[in-house]
Design a protein around this motif. Structure first.
Motif, PDB file in Angstrom:
ATOM      1  N   LYS A  87     -53.442 -26.353   4.862  1.00 41.15           N
ATOM      2  CA  LYS A  87     -54.079 -26.563   3.668  1.00 41.15           C
ATOM      3  C   LYS A  87     -53.528 -27.918   2.927  1.00 41.15           C
ATOM      4  O   LYS A  87     -54.469 -28.557   2.320  1.00 41.15           O
ATOM      5  CB  LYS A  87     -53.544 -25.341   2.973  1.00 41.15           C
ATOM      6  N   PRO A  88     -52.350 -27.942   2.603  1.00 34.40           N
ATOM      7  CA  PRO A  88     -51.780 -28.997   1.717  1.00 34.40           C
ATOM      8  C   PRO A  88     -52.087 -30.442   2.313  1.00 34.40           C
ATOM      9  O   PRO A  88     -52.453 -31.370   1.759  1.00 34.40           O
ATOM     10  CB  PRO A  88     -50.165 -28.877   1.762  1.00 34.40           C
ATOM     11  N   TYR A  89     -52.291 -30.558   3.670  1.00 36.72           N
ATOM     12  CA  TYR A  89     -52.614 -31.737   4.541  1.00 36.72           C
ATOM     13  C   TYR A  89     -54.016 -31.984   4.149  1.00 36.72           C
ATOM     14  O   TYR A  89     -54.419 -33.165   3.926  1.00 36.72           O
ATOM     15  CB  TYR A  89     -52.055 -31.611   5.970  1.00 36.72           C
ATOM     16  N   PHE A 192     -51.463 -33.248  -8.066  1.00 36.47           N
ATOM     17  CA  PHE A 192     -51.074 -32.005  -7.664  1.00 36.47           C
ATOM     18  C   PHE A 192     -50.996 -32.079  -6.231  1.00 36.47           C
ATOM     19  O   PHE A 192     -50.069 -31.483  -5.694  1.00 36.47           O
ATOM     20  CB  PHE A 192     -52.257 -30.965  -8.205  1.00 36.47           C
ATOM     21  N   ALA A 193     -51.999 -32.627  -5.657  1.00 39.40           N
ATOM     22  CA  ALA A 193     -52.366 -32.639  -4.066  1.00 39.40           C
ATOM     23  C   ALA A 193     -50.703 -33.048  -3.304  1.00 39.40           C
ATOM     24  O   ALA A 193     -50.044 -32.674  -2.377  1.00 39.40           O
ATOM     25  CB  ALA A 193     -53.473 -33.336  -3.303  1.00 39.40           C
ATOM     26  N   LYS A 194     -50.374 -34.257  -3.714  1.00 41.69           N
ATOM     27  CA  LYS A 194     -49.299 -34.977  -3.532  1.00 41.69           C
ATOM     28  C   LYS A 194     -47.798 -34.274  -3.458  1.00 41.69           C
ATOM     29  O   LYS A 194     -47.208 -33.792  -2.525  1.00 41.69           O
ATOM     30  CB  LYS A 194     -48.985 -36.423  -3.981  1.00 41.69           C
ATOM     31  N   GLN A 195     -47.830 -33.423  -4.725  1.00 40.20           N
ATOM     32  CA  GLN A 195     -46.591 -32.746  -4.919  1.00 40.20           C
ATOM     33  C   GLN A 195     -46.484 -31.601  -4.248  1.00 40.20           C
ATOM     34  O   GLN A 195     -45.416 -30.836  -3.618  1.00 40.20           O
ATOM     35  CB  GLN A 195     -46.516 -32.562  -6.491  1.00 40.20           C
ATOM     36  N   TYR A 196     -47.830 -30.894  -3.980  1.00 36.70           N
ATOM     37  CA  TYR A 196     -48.060 -29.649  -3.353  1.00 36.70           C
ATOM     38  C   TYR A 196     -47.658 -29.766  -1.984  1.00 36.70           C
ATOM     39  O   TYR A 196     -46.725 -29.042  -1.269  1.00 36.70           O
ATOM     40  CB  TYR A 196     -49.656 -29.273  -3.354  1.00 36.70           C
ATOM     41  N   LEU A 197     -47.877 -30.902  -1.227  1.00 34.39           N
ATOM     42  CA  LEU A 197     -47.434 -31.089   0.180  1.00 34.39           C
ATOM     43  C   LEU A 197     -45.946 -31.326   0.313  1.00 34.39           C
ATOM     44  O   LEU A 197     -45.281 -30.788   0.944  1.00 34.39           O
ATOM     45  CB  LEU A 197     -48.137 -32.289   0.682  1.00 34.39           C
ATOM     46  N   TYR A 215     -41.257 -16.671   6.219  1.00 27.93           N
ATOM     47  CA  TYR A 215     -41.520 -17.830   5.714  1.00 27.93           C
ATOM     48  C   TYR A 215     -43.034 -17.850   5.669  1.00 27.93           C
ATOM     49  O   TYR A 215     -43.805 -18.930   5.112  1.00 27.93           O
ATOM     50  CB  TYR A 215     -40.903 -19.038   6.307  1.00 27.93           C
ATOM     51  N   PHE A 216     -43.934 -17.084   5.762  1.00 30.21           N
ATOM     52  CA  PHE A 216     -45.313 -17.100   5.776  1.00 30.21           C
ATOM     53  C   PHE A 216     -45.934 -17.315   4.584  1.00 30.21           C
ATOM     54  O   PHE A 216     -47.132 -17.608   4.516  1.00 30.21           O
ATOM     55  CB  PHE A 216     -45.890 -15.888   6.572  1.00 30.21           C
ATOM     56  N   PHE A 217     -45.226 -17.073   3.405  1.00 28.63           N
ATOM     57  CA  PHE A 217     -46.028 -17.353   2.230  1.00 28.63           C
ATOM     58  C   PHE A 217     -45.614 -18.799   1.428  1.00 28.63           C
ATOM     59  O   PHE A 217     -45.806 -18.879   0.415  1.00 28.63           O
ATOM     60  CB  PHE A 217     -45.519 -16.355   1.068  1.00 28.63           C
ATOM     61  N   THR A 218     -45.153 -19.726   2.142  1.00 32.05           N
ATOM     62  CA  THR A 218     -44.748 -21.060   1.673  1.00 32.05           C
ATOM     63  C   THR A 218     -45.706 -21.738   0.945  1.00 32.05           C
ATOM     64  O   THR A 218     -45.447 -21.979  -0.140  1.00 32.05           O
ATOM     65  CB  THR A 218     -44.247 -21.836   3.030  1.00 32.05           C
ATOM     66  N   ASP A 219     -46.971 -21.904   1.548  1.00 29.35           N
ATOM     67  CA  ASP A 219     -48.193 -22.330   0.595  1.00 29.35           C
ATOM     68  C   ASP A 219     -48.309 -21.776  -0.669  1.00 29.35           C
ATOM     69  O   ASP A 219     -48.833 -22.347  -1.580  1.00 29.35           O
ATOM     70  CB  ASP A 219     -49.604 -22.673   1.628  1.00 29.35           C
TER      71      ASP A 219
END
Length: 333
Positions: A87-89, A192-197, A215-219
Motif C-alpha cells: 500500500k505505501p509503496y 503524506f505519501a512519503k511520510q506514510y511509507l 504486527y499486521f496493523f502497521t499500515d
C-alpha cells in the motif's frame, strides 16, 4: 471543494486472487461511482511476481485504468514479503507521477454500489478517512493494545497522550486517532505519501509486535499517526463510504438499513464462494441493480493461469519463510 478531475485513485493488483478483486472493484467504480466514475485510476503492482493475465490487461484498457509495475524485490525492498507494505509503496509511486490535487486509496476488496459523494476535499481539508471499528486500535490505559501503541508512538517520536480521540462507527467506541486504511483521501501537497511509507518502514524496522494482534496493523495504525504528525485537517468519512461486511462479523454487525445507505462496501471475504449466497441475498434486498450485475459475474475465484498460480504459490512460501524469520526477532509488547 476539489474538482473530480483533481482526484486520482490508486490500488494494488497482483496475479491471482487480488487480480480478480481489483477487476471487480474498478468495474464497480466505473459503473456506480457517479461523478467519480470517470476519475483517473492507477493500478500498481509494487513487487516482483507473476504477470497479470491478458484478460486483465484488456479490462484495464477498456476502463482506462493505467497500469504501473514497480520493479522491486528483496534486494531493493526488504519488506517485499509483507503484503501490507504494498500500500505505501503503491501510493508513493502514484503520488510522484500524478498531477491531481488529491490521491484516493482503494483497497481491492471494495465494491462501489452508489456514488460516494463525500470524497471531495474541502478547501480547508487535507485528509478524509473513516473509523469503521476499533479492531487494532486502543481505548486507552487499560486496553490490551495500549502498550503496542505506546511503543509505536515512541518510534515515531509522538506523545500518545497528544493524540485526539475518535469514535468507531460500529461500536461507537472511543479510541485514539485511528482509521480504517481501506479507503482514504489526502492532499498531495502535504507530502503524506512519503511520510506514510517512512513511518511504516520505521515501525517494521523497530520489530514491534503486539501480543494481541501481531504486527499486521502497521499500515492502518500508521495512517492516522502520519496524518496527525503532519497536522492534516481531517474530515471523518461516514460509514456509508467504507461499509464493512464479512462472514466473521455478519451476525453481530450486519444491518439491512446500513447496507442500503452504503456507497462503498468493504466486503472482505463476502464474494468468495462460502459466503456468496448470503452476500447476494443482502445485496438483492438493498441494491438490486448492483446485485443483478454482480450475480452475473458469479463468486470470486483465482483465474490466473496454472503456471502463474504455481509461481505465486512458490513465492508465497518464500515470503512466508522470510516473515517467520522477522517474527522471531520481534519484541512482543
Amino acid at each position: 471543494m476539489t474538482k473530480i478531475s483533481d482526484i486520482t485513485f490508486v490500488c494494488c493488483v497482483e496475479s491471482g486472487s487480488l487480480e480478480s478483486q481489483t477487476i471487480r472493484m474498478v468495474e464497480s467504480l466505473r459503473r456506480y461511482g457517479g461523478k467519480f466514475a470517470t476519475a483517473p485510476v492507477i493500478a500498481v503492482t509494487p513487487r516482483f511476481g507473476p504477470p497479470l493475465s491478458r484478460k486483465t490487461r484488456q479490462i484495464f484498457d477498456r476502463y482506462e485504468i493505467e497500469y504501473l509495475v514497480l520493479r522491486s524485490d528483496m534486494r531493493s525492498n526488504s519488506y517485499s514479503w509483507n503484503n501490507f507494505m504494498n500500500k505505501p509503496y503503491a501510493i508513493l509511486s502514484v503520488d510522484e507521477r500524478a498531477k491531481s490535487e488529491a490521491i484516493g486509496w482503494l483497497d481491492s476488496d471494495l465494491l462501489f454500489v452508489s456514488e460516494p459523494d463525500e470524497l471531495n476535499l474541502g478547501s480547508d481539508e487535507s485528509f478524509l478517512a473513516c473509523t469503521t471499528d476499533p479492531i487494532g486500535g486502543t481505548t486507552g490505559l487499560n486496553d490490551p493494545l495500549e502498550s503496542y501503541w505506546l511503543s509505536i508512538c515512541r518510534v515515531l517520536n509522538l506523545d500518545i497522550e497528544s493524540l485526539p480521540w475518535v469514535f468507531s462507527e460500529m461500536e461507537k467506541a472511543r479510541i485514539r486517532y485511528y482509521f480504517n486504511s481501506g479507503m482514504f483521501v489526502y492532499r498531495r501537497e502535504t507530502s503524506f505519501a512519503k511520510q506514510y511509507l517512512e513511518n511504516c518502514t520505521k515501525i517494521l524496522d523497530a520489530h514491534i509486535s503486539s501480543k494481541v494482534c501481531g504486527y499486521f496493523f502497521t499500515d492502518q495504525v500508521s495512517l492516522g499517526l502520519t496524518a496527525f504528525q503532519l497536522g492534516l485537517d481531517l474530515r471523518s468519512l461516514p460509514y456509508s463510504h467504507n461499509s464493512t461486511m464479512g462472514s466473521m462479523t455478519h451476525n453481530t454487525w450486519y444491518s439491512e438499513d446500513t447496507l442500503r445507505k452504503a456507497c462503498i462496501v468493504h466486503y472482505h471475504d463476502s464474494m468468495w464462494p462460502a459466503f456468496w449466497p448470503t452476500f447476494i441475498e443482502c445485496l438483492h434486498n438493498t441494491h438490486p441493480e448492483v446485485e443483478k450485475w454482480v450475480s452475473s459475474l458469479g463468486p470470486m475465484s483465482n483465474q490466473a493461469p496454472f503456471q502463474w498460480r504455481l509461481m505465486g504459490a512458490v513465492m508465497k512460501k518464500i515470503r512466508a519463510r522470510t516473515e517467520k524469520n522477522y517474527k522471531q526477532n520481534c519484541l512482543h509488547v
